[in-house]
Design an enzyme around this catalytic site. Structure first.
Site, PDB file in Angstrom:
ATOM      1  N   LYS A   1      57.672  10.653 -28.731  1.00  0.00           N
ATOM      2  CA  LYS A   1      56.392  10.317 -29.360  1.00  0.00           C
ATOM      3  C   LYS A   1      55.683  11.541 -29.948  1.00  0.00           C
ATOM      4  O   LYS A   1      54.919  11.402 -30.913  1.00  0.00           O
ATOM      5  CB  LYS A   1      55.475   9.596 -28.364  1.00  0.00           C
ATOM      6  CG  LYS A   1      55.963   8.181 -28.036  1.00  0.00           C
ATOM      7  CD  LYS A   1      54.975   7.482 -27.122  1.00  0.00           C
ATOM      8  CE  LYS A   1      55.604   6.390 -26.288  1.00  0.00           C
ATOM      9  NZ  LYS A   1      55.857   5.139 -26.960  1.00  0.00           N
TER      10      LYS A   1
ATOM     11  N   GLU B   1      46.037  12.095 -26.404  1.00  0.00           N
ATOM     12  CA  GLU B   1      45.439  11.656 -27.673  1.00  0.00           C
ATOM     13  C   GLU B   1      44.200  10.833 -27.398  1.00  0.00           C
ATOM     14  O   GLU B   1      43.948  10.414 -26.263  1.00  0.00           O
ATOM     15  CB  GLU B   1      46.455  10.873 -28.519  1.00  0.00           C
ATOM     16  CG  GLU B   1      46.914   9.563 -27.933  1.00  0.00           C
ATOM     17  CD  GLU B   1      48.053   8.907 -28.705  1.00  0.00           C
ATOM     18  OE1 GLU B   1      48.735   9.575 -29.513  1.00  0.00           O
ATOM     19  OE2 GLU B   1      48.274   7.701 -28.504  1.00  0.00           O
TER      20      GLU B   1
ATOM     21  N   HIS C   1      49.643  -2.839 -21.191  1.00  0.00           N
ATOM     22  CA  HIS C   1      50.203  -2.243 -22.416  1.00  0.00           C
ATOM     23  C   HIS C   1      51.522  -2.879 -22.834  1.00  0.00           C
ATOM     24  O   HIS C   1      52.280  -2.300 -23.602  1.00  0.00           O
ATOM     25  CB  HIS C   1      50.380  -0.729 -22.274  1.00  0.00           C
ATOM     26  CG  HIS C   1      49.118  -0.003 -21.902  1.00  0.00           C
ATOM     27  ND1 HIS C   1      47.965  -0.071 -22.667  1.00  0.00           N
ATOM     28  CD2 HIS C   1      48.829   0.787 -20.851  1.00  0.00           C
ATOM     29  CE1 HIS C   1      47.029   0.646 -22.090  1.00  0.00           C
ATOM     30  NE2 HIS C   1      47.514   1.175 -20.985  1.00  0.00           N
TER      31      HIS C   1
ATOM     32  N   ARG D   1      65.028   0.093 -33.469  1.00  0.00           N
ATOM     33  CA  ARG D   1      65.909  -0.987 -32.982  1.00  0.00           C
ATOM     34  C   ARG D   1      65.319  -2.314 -33.414  1.00  0.00           C
ATOM     35  O   ARG D   1      64.232  -2.350 -33.985  1.00  0.00           O
ATOM     36  CB  ARG D   1      65.955  -0.934 -31.458  1.00  0.00           C
ATOM     37  CG  ARG D   1      64.541  -1.012 -30.876  1.00  0.00           C
ATOM     38  CD  ARG D   1      64.525  -1.198 -29.387  1.00  0.00           C
ATOM     39  NE  ARG D   1      63.265  -0.848 -28.775  1.00  0.00           N
ATOM     40  CZ  ARG D   1      62.246  -1.685 -28.580  1.00  0.00           C
ATOM     41  NH1 ARG D   1      62.298  -2.933 -28.983  1.00  0.00           N
ATOM     42  NH2 ARG D   1      61.131  -1.255 -28.000  1.00  0.00           N
TER      43      ARG D   1
HETATM   44  P1  ADP Z   1      59.153  -4.629 -28.239  1.00  0.00           P
HETATM   45  O1  ADP Z   1      58.289  -3.878 -29.120  1.00  0.00           O
HETATM   46  O2  ADP Z   1      60.522  -4.910 -28.740  1.00  0.00           O
HETATM   47  O3  ADP Z   1      58.462  -5.801 -27.740  1.00  0.00           O
HETATM   48  P2  ADP Z   1      59.011  -3.576 -25.603  1.00  0.00           P
HETATM   49  O4  ADP Z   1      58.257  -2.322 -25.442  1.00  0.00           O
HETATM   50  O5  ADP Z   1      58.433  -4.830 -25.107  1.00  0.00           O
HETATM   51  O6  ADP Z   1      59.397  -3.619 -27.100  1.00  0.00           O
HETATM   52  O7  ADP Z   1      60.443  -3.356 -24.988  1.00  0.00           O
HETATM   53  C1  ADP Z   1      61.518  -4.251 -25.206  1.00  0.00           C
HETATM   54  C2  ADP Z   1      62.472  -4.123 -24.066  1.00  0.00           C
HETATM   55  O8  ADP Z   1      62.970  -2.819 -23.979  1.00  0.00           O
HETATM   56  C3  ADP Z   1      61.854  -4.438 -22.753  1.00  0.00           C
HETATM   57  O9  ADP Z   1      62.826  -5.080 -22.000  1.00  0.00           O
HETATM   58  C4  ADP Z   1      61.487  -3.064 -22.201  1.00  0.00           C
HETATM   59  O10 ADP Z   1      61.452  -3.073 -20.814  1.00  0.00           O
HETATM   60  C5  ADP Z   1      62.623  -2.237 -22.740  1.00  0.00           C
HETATM   61  N1  ADP Z   1      62.261  -0.839 -23.042  1.00  0.00           N
HETATM   62  C6  ADP Z   1      61.621  -0.377 -24.118  1.00  0.00           C
HETATM   63  N2  ADP Z   1      61.517   0.959 -24.108  1.00  0.00           N
HETATM   64  C7  ADP Z   1      62.109   1.373 -22.973  1.00  0.00           C
HETATM   65  C8  ADP Z   1      62.349   2.663 -22.364  1.00  0.00           C
HETATM   66  N3  ADP Z   1      61.969   3.800 -22.928  1.00  0.00           N
HETATM   67  N4  ADP Z   1      62.991   2.683 -21.182  1.00  0.00           N
HETATM   68  C9  ADP Z   1      63.398   1.552 -20.597  1.00  0.00           C
HETATM   69  N5  ADP Z   1      63.217   0.327 -21.124  1.00  0.00           N
HETATM   70  C10 ADP Z   1      62.592   0.223 -22.284  1.00  0.00           C
HETATM   71  P1  ADP Z   2      55.403   1.925 -25.733  1.00  0.00           P
HETATM   72  O1  ADP Z   2      56.497   2.859 -26.155  1.00  0.00           O
HETATM   73  O2  ADP Z   2      55.311   1.773 -24.275  1.00  0.00           O
HETATM   74  O3  ADP Z   2      55.447   0.660 -26.504  1.00  0.00           O
HETATM   75  P2  ADP Z   2      53.085   2.654 -27.348  1.00  0.00           P
HETATM   76  O4  ADP Z   2      52.718   4.033 -27.743  1.00  0.00           O
HETATM   77  O5  ADP Z   2      53.661   1.788 -28.416  1.00  0.00           O
HETATM   78  O6  ADP Z   2      54.063   2.723 -26.121  1.00  0.00           O
HETATM   79  O7  ADP Z   2      51.794   1.961 -26.742  1.00  0.00           O
HETATM   80  C1  ADP Z   2      51.840   0.714 -26.103  1.00  0.00           C
HETATM   81  C2  ADP Z   2      50.460   0.089 -26.078  1.00  0.00           C
HETATM   82  O8  ADP Z   2      49.524   0.954 -25.411  1.00  0.00           O
HETATM   83  C3  ADP Z   2      49.833  -0.128 -27.451  1.00  0.00           C
HETATM   84  O9  ADP Z   2      50.248  -1.347 -28.031  1.00  0.00           O
HETATM   85  C4  ADP Z   2      48.348  -0.112 -27.123  1.00  0.00           C
HETATM   86  O10 ADP Z   2      47.925  -1.324 -26.595  1.00  0.00           O
HETATM   87  C5  ADP Z   2      48.261   0.944 -26.049  1.00  0.00           C
HETATM   88  N1  ADP Z   2      47.967   2.275 -26.625  1.00  0.00           N
HETATM   89  C6  ADP Z   2      48.837   3.273 -26.863  1.00  0.00           C
HETATM   90  N2  ADP Z   2      48.231   4.350 -27.375  1.00  0.00           N
HETATM   91  C7  ADP Z   2      46.922   4.044 -27.481  1.00  0.00           C
HETATM   92  C8  ADP Z   2      45.747   4.746 -27.918  1.00  0.00           C
HETATM   93  N3  ADP Z   2      45.809   6.007 -28.341  1.00  0.00           N
HETATM   94  N4  ADP Z   2      44.563   4.098 -27.868  1.00  0.00           N
HETATM   95  C9  ADP Z   2      44.480   2.847 -27.407  1.00  0.00           C
HETATM   96  N5  ADP Z   2      45.524   2.135 -26.973  1.00  0.00           N
HETATM   97  C10 ADP Z   2      46.743   2.721 -26.994  1.00  0.00           C
HETATM   98 MG    MG Z   3      55.241   0.453 -28.562  1.00  0.00          MG
END
Ligand code: ADP
Ligand code: ADP
Ligand code: MG
Length: 477
Positions: free
Chosen positions: A118, A202, A237, A296
């Site tokens: 990230k 952030e 989240h 993906r």
């Molecule tokens: P999407 O945006 O596709 O909805 P999610 O964040 O819900 O993504 O993740 C989709 C699937 O991948 C879930 O089963 C989640 O647990 C798994 N996943 C996503 N990122 C990771 C990670 N860094 N490590 C382990 N599992 C992950």
């Molecule tokens: P992941 O890889 O687990 O999907 P993301 O960076 O996409 O992580 O963040 C997942 C969720 O966390 C976002 O959809 C949002 O709801 C919350 N989030 C992440 N970063 C921020 C931020 N800077 N401010 C507010 N909410 C956040």
């Molecule tokens: Mg995300």
């Protein structure tokens, strides 16, 4: 059609079925994986061949790069689709496949690596001219650095694992003492969960919307976006309901064009060459910031397919095999109607705690316009080893209001006996005035506590079971 290929699906559950269907439709051979405790997994029924994945636990099976590569070599596999989760964002896996002359159905390894961090992806996005969330430039090493940045950007701030995913590895800090308290916690959790203890800090955007853009690039100079999705209904989240188009973007075509072209700009900057998603956070003032890129196919790709009519998995396979997509231009891609997805999870609808169990009955009776991507069957044992998501209920209606109506009917049309699940929660949310008005942020669940509106006096399970059973029973009589 070009020569038939042998395609290995390195995944399980609903996404393995989804991929197998696309592979079969294209006339290729679908090869599935089975583990010793998943002999009867439903995805195997959709594959033309099966190979045993030996061992127990994720490390020895679905996350075992060496074993999956050996299987691919021994079985003359031409290409591997990783689905989502597991090895989908593992650059080493993609590289190893390529080194062995096998195609990875996804982007090139360099894009996976850069976007998988990230802090790195944020730098690349900023260099490409995208708006990014104010915060540290790259990783921070000490709580003192986080404190300094928090003073500059103002509280609340978010400490975030650079390798995080699935909503894990994040802590909101409202003051100095919370930064001191959580810095090591996030680092430790990140090291344990992701094998990388890198952390960034952030600005925590208040009451934001999660809006993401589906992109598709063929690595041959053609790049397309498929409009946006909104995924603001989240718990911890993690997304549980997604919709397309975004009710927040609404009729604002200028904003829609802007966010979609920013997404493409980033994808082009990394020479992206597959299906991907660029995620953004949008504030109440409609200013939006790059969040992360998922290299993906995503869980919620379904709703984009429903509004555009384009099969994204087929496109991914065609790009990887260097075949023509048949999409003449961006303008040719249009959208219509409104689609909603509810993630059906084996969990307690009130506490959100995973609730493994055995499916003792499974029937469906759906309204027109429904799609249920799932791996459920009577007798399925849902274990705590895997993600609790067991299905994705998707509906499309001519308007958002119609889609909500259809979703309620579809939720009521699932008989899922024996397995505690979140259908009662989805029903309450569909009826919630704020959701109905499209006025909700990522804090919707935390603030509105829809789980408390579930009437536990009424046996919801029985209500929808009875409705769903009408059709099933009449067939049996
Ligand atoms: P999407 O945006 O596709 O909805 P999610 O964040 O819900 O993504 O993740 C989709 C699937 O991948 C879930 O089963 C989640 O647990 C798994 N996943 C996503 N990122 C990771 C990670 N860094 N490590 C382990 N599992 C992950
Ligand atoms: P992941 O890889 O687990 O999907 P993301 O960076 O996409 O992580 O963040 C997942 C969720 O966390 C976002 O959809 C949002 O709801 C919350 N989030 C992440 N970063 C921020 C931020 N800077 N401010 C507010 N909410 C956040
Ligand atoms: Mg995300």
């Amino acid at each position: 059609m070009s020569q038939a290929k042998r395609i290995l699906i390195a995944n399980r559950g609903e996404i393995a079925i989804r991929i197998a269907r696309a592979v079969n439709e294209l006339g290729h051979t679908s090869v599935g994986l089975w583990t010793d405790n998943e002999l009867h997994a439903k995805h195997l029924g959709y594959c033309q061949e099966w190979v045993n994945l030996k061992g127990s636990g994720h490390g020895e099976t679905y996350l075992n790069v060496d074993q999956i590569i050996s299987i691919a070599k021994e079985n003359n596999i031409d290409a591997v689709h990783p689905g989502y989760g597991f090895l989908a964002e593992n650059a080493h896996f993609a590289e190893q496949l390529i080194n062995n002359g096998i195609i990875f159905i996804g982007p090139h390894a360099d894009a996976i690596r850069k976007m998988g961090d990230k802090a790195v992806s944020k730098k690349i996005a900023e260099e490409a001219g995208l708006p990014v969330i104010p915060g540290s430039v790259g990783e921070i090493e000490t709580p003192a650095e986080a404190l300094q940045i928090a003073i500059e950007i103002g509280y609340p701030v978010l400490l975030k694992a650079v390798a995080g995913g699935g909503g894990r590895g994040m802590r909101v800090c409202r003051n100095e003492s919370e930064i001191n308290k959580y810095f090591e916690v996030v680092k430790r959790e990140a090291a344990a969960a992701f094998g990388n203890d890198g952390v960034l800090v952030e600005k925590y955007i208040m009451n934001p919307r999660h809006i993401e853009v589906q992109v598709l690039l063929d690595g041959n100079g053609n790049s397309f976006h498929f409009f946006e999705r909104e995924c603001s209904v989240q718990r911890r989240h993690q997304k549980i309901i997604e919709e397309a188009p975004s009710p927040f973007v609404g009729e604002d075509e200028e904003l829609r064009q802007k966010i979609c072209s920013e997404a493409l700009r980033l994808a082009q900057a990394v020479g992206y060459d597959s299906a991907g998603t660029v995620e953004f956070i949008m504030g109440e003032d409609r200013a939006f910031y790059f969040l992360e890129m998922n290299t993906r196919i995503q869980v919620e790709h379904t709703i984009t397919e429903e509004i555009t009519g384009i099969d994204l998995i087929v496109c991914m396979i065609q790009i990887a095999l260097k075949e023509n997509l048949g999409i003449p231009s961006q303008e040719w891609i249009t959208r219509s109607g409104h689609a909603i997805e509810c993630r059906i999870c084996a969990e307690d609808p009130v506490t959100y705690a995973p609730a493994p169990g055995k499916v003792t009955g499974f029937e469906t009776s759906f309204p027109q316009g429904t799609r249920f991507d799932n791996a459920l069957f009577k007798g399925l044992e849902v274990t705590p080893d895997f993600d609790p998501m067991v299905g994705k209920l998707v509906v499309k209606g001519i308007t958002r209001q119609v889609a909500i109506r259809k979703m309620k009917a579809a939720l009521n049309g699932i008989l899922l006996e024996g397995l505690k699940n979140n259908i009662p929660l989805h029903l309450v949310i569909m009826d919630h005035p704020k959701f109905a008005a499209g006025e909700y942020s990522t804090n919707f669940i935390a603030e509105e506590k829809p789980e408390q509106l579930i009437n536990t006096e009424v046996d919801f399970l029985n209500i929808y079971q009875q409705l769903a059973c009408i059709e099933a029973f009449s067939l049996r009589l």
